[in-house]
Enzyme design. Structure first.
Site, PDB file in Angstrom:
ATOM      1  N   LYS A   1       0.853  -1.202   0.000  1.00  0.00           N
ATOM      2  CA  LYS A   1       0.000   0.000   0.000  1.00  0.00           C
ATOM      3  C   LYS A   1       0.880   1.239   0.000  1.00  0.00           C
ATOM      4  O   LYS A   1       2.053   1.181   0.379  1.00  0.00           O
ATOM      5  CB  LYS A   1      -0.925   0.038   1.212  1.00  0.00           C
ATOM      6  CG  LYS A   1      -0.229   0.029   2.599  1.00  0.00           C
ATOM      7  CD  LYS A   1       0.187   1.370   3.143  1.00  0.00           C
ATOM      8  CE  LYS A   1       0.762   1.279   4.566  1.00  0.00           C
ATOM      9  NZ  LYS A   1       1.542   2.443   4.984  1.00  0.00           N
TER      10      LYS A   1
ATOM     11  N   ASP B   1      -2.499  -1.690  10.896  1.00  0.00           N
ATOM     12  CA  ASP B   1      -2.704  -1.589   9.442  1.00  0.00           C
ATOM     13  C   ASP B   1      -3.309  -2.853   8.832  1.00  0.00           C
ATOM     14  O   ASP B   1      -3.632  -2.873   7.641  1.00  0.00           O
ATOM     15  CB  ASP B   1      -1.369  -1.321   8.730  1.00  0.00           C
ATOM     16  CG  ASP B   1      -0.837   0.074   9.011  1.00  0.00           C
ATOM     17  OD1 ASP B   1      -1.560   0.871   9.632  1.00  0.00           O
ATOM     18  OD2 ASP B   1       0.309   0.356   8.604  1.00  0.00           O
TER      19      ASP B   1
HETATM   20  O1  C5P Z   1      -0.190  -1.600  15.398  1.00  0.00           O
HETATM   21  P1  C5P Z   1       1.235  -1.868  15.107  1.00  0.00           P
HETATM   22  O2  C5P Z   1       1.782  -3.032  15.904  1.00  0.00           O
HETATM   23  O3  C5P Z   1       1.553  -2.008  13.658  1.00  0.00           O
HETATM   24  O4  C5P Z   1       2.039  -0.588  15.605  1.00  0.00           O
HETATM   25  C1  C5P Z   1       3.433  -0.587  15.765  1.00  0.00           C
HETATM   26  C2  C5P Z   1       3.802   0.618  16.612  1.00  0.00           C
HETATM   27  O5  C5P Z   1       3.570   1.828  15.892  1.00  0.00           O
HETATM   28  C3  C5P Z   1       2.993   0.768  17.881  1.00  0.00           C
HETATM   29  O6  C5P Z   1       3.577   0.050  18.936  1.00  0.00           O
HETATM   30  C4  C5P Z   1       3.049   2.249  18.140  1.00  0.00           C
HETATM   31  O7  C5P Z   1       4.287   2.593  18.709  1.00  0.00           O
HETATM   32  C5  C5P Z   1       3.030   2.821  16.748  1.00  0.00           C
HETATM   33  N1  C5P Z   1       1.693   3.209  16.286  1.00  0.00           N
HETATM   34  C6  C5P Z   1       1.090   4.326  16.829  1.00  0.00           C
HETATM   35  N2  C5P Z   1      -0.147   4.703  16.394  1.00  0.00           N
HETATM   36  C7  C5P Z   1      -0.761   4.020  15.415  1.00  0.00           C
HETATM   37  C8  C5P Z   1      -0.156   2.877  14.835  1.00  0.00           C
HETATM   38  C9  C5P Z   1       1.068   2.508  15.297  1.00  0.00           C
HETATM   39  O8  C5P Z   1       1.655   4.977  17.713  1.00  0.00           O
HETATM   40  N3  C5P Z   1      -1.953   4.437  14.976  1.00  0.00           N
END
Ligand code: C5P
Length: 274
Positions: free
Chosen positions: A11, A135
């Site tokens: 994406k 995501d």
């Molecule tokens: O959700 P995911 O595990 O992909 O997110 C990885 C990191 O990115 C989270 O631990 C956080 O630090 C950050 N993040 C965030 N806000 C979001 C998505 C991700 O702060 N909306």
């Protein structure tokens, strides 16, 4: 038994604003996600245990891989005792803001939902996907979507696939948690996604107007701590190209590519991947 196979697309974020830092450590975003025709291929063969094989170096193949996490979570939720071997052919660069790992997890959920004949709707799969990563729910839908909350609140939009996007993958990568931690909260919530969407769904599309309303909140801070990112995008801009960072970077998309000059102006090692 022959393997089941699914394409797992990358994406780009056509628009990405960050509205606030939440008490749970995540950030509320408003982003327009767009799948692009650059694919990993995920295959699955039933077997006694879950495992993952890939020839791409640097990809974890243990339980920390989102494919295995997704498969085990779906099996648990659906009360399925079956398992299998995944084979992953990787074409999406890591640490590029292209969502490869999240897409692979969503592909595993979609493939197993079919193979195990669970009959789960997209909404049901997206709820499970949100437990894997912010995501992942988007990739259950694909196409063009407005993603809000921490990314898991999905509103499908009319398909913007006809945009003549090209995508550049630099030699360096960006860690998403690090990019989030470097943001300055005083900058949050400046741009409105509604103006961008209005341009995106207009027919015929006005590319210059669309670009003027596009935005990526990460550009400011990533440019500060990664000067080579700023330099790459400056070179593209100086050559008349409309370019933005995807996600937290480091990949960039170009809205009006000049294929004849693109290759010759890129810094050494930067690749045109779409
Ligand atoms: O959700 P995911 O595990 O992909 O997110 C990885 C990191 O990115 C989270 O631990 C956080 O630090 C950050 N993040 C965030 N806000 C979001 C998505 C991700 O702060 N909306």
């Amino acid at each position: 038994m022959s393997a089941l196979s699914i394409r797992s697309p990358a994406k780009v974020n056509l628009f990405l604003e960050i509205n606030r830092r939440r008490d749970d450590g995540f950030h509320d975003i408003q982003s327009v996600f767009q799948t692009i025709p650059l694919y990993d291929i995920l295959e699955f063969t039933p077997a006694a245990e879950f495992s993952l094989q890939t020839e791409t170096p640097g990809i974890p193949t243990d339980d920390s891989n989102l494919i295995i996490k997704a498969a085990k979570l779906l099996a648990k939720k659906a009360g399925i005792r079956e398992a299998g071997t995944f084979r992953l052919q990787k074409n999406i660069p890591a640490c590029g803001g292209l969502g490869g790992g999240s897409s692979n997890a969503a592909a595993a959920l979609t493939l197993l939902n079919r193979h195990w004949q669970l009959g789960m709707s997209r909404q049901e799969l997206a709820v499970i996907a949100a437990e894997i990563g912010s995501d992942v729910p988007f990739f259950i839908y694909g196409g063009t979507c407005l993603c809000e909350g921490r990314g898991e609140i999905i509103t499908p939009l009319p398909e913007a696939q006809y945009l003549p996007l090209r995508v550049i993958s630099p030699t360096w990568g960006v860690s998403t948690p690090q990019a989030f931690s470097r943001l300055n909260p005083t900058d949050f919530n400046l741009q409105k996604v509604a103006d961008f969407i209005a341009c995106l769904i207009k027919s015929p599309i006005d590319v210059l107007e669309l670009y003027s309303k596009s935005f990526n909140h990460f550009e400011k801070s990533v440019f500060e701590y990664l000067p080579q990112q700023r330099e790459l995008q400056q070179i593209l801009t100086d050559n008349g190209m409309l370019t933005r960072l995807s996600g937290s970077g480091s990949a960039v998309w170009i809205l009006n590519p000049s294929p004849d000059i693109l290759e010759s102006i890129l810094p050494a090692g930067c690749k045109i991947i779409l």
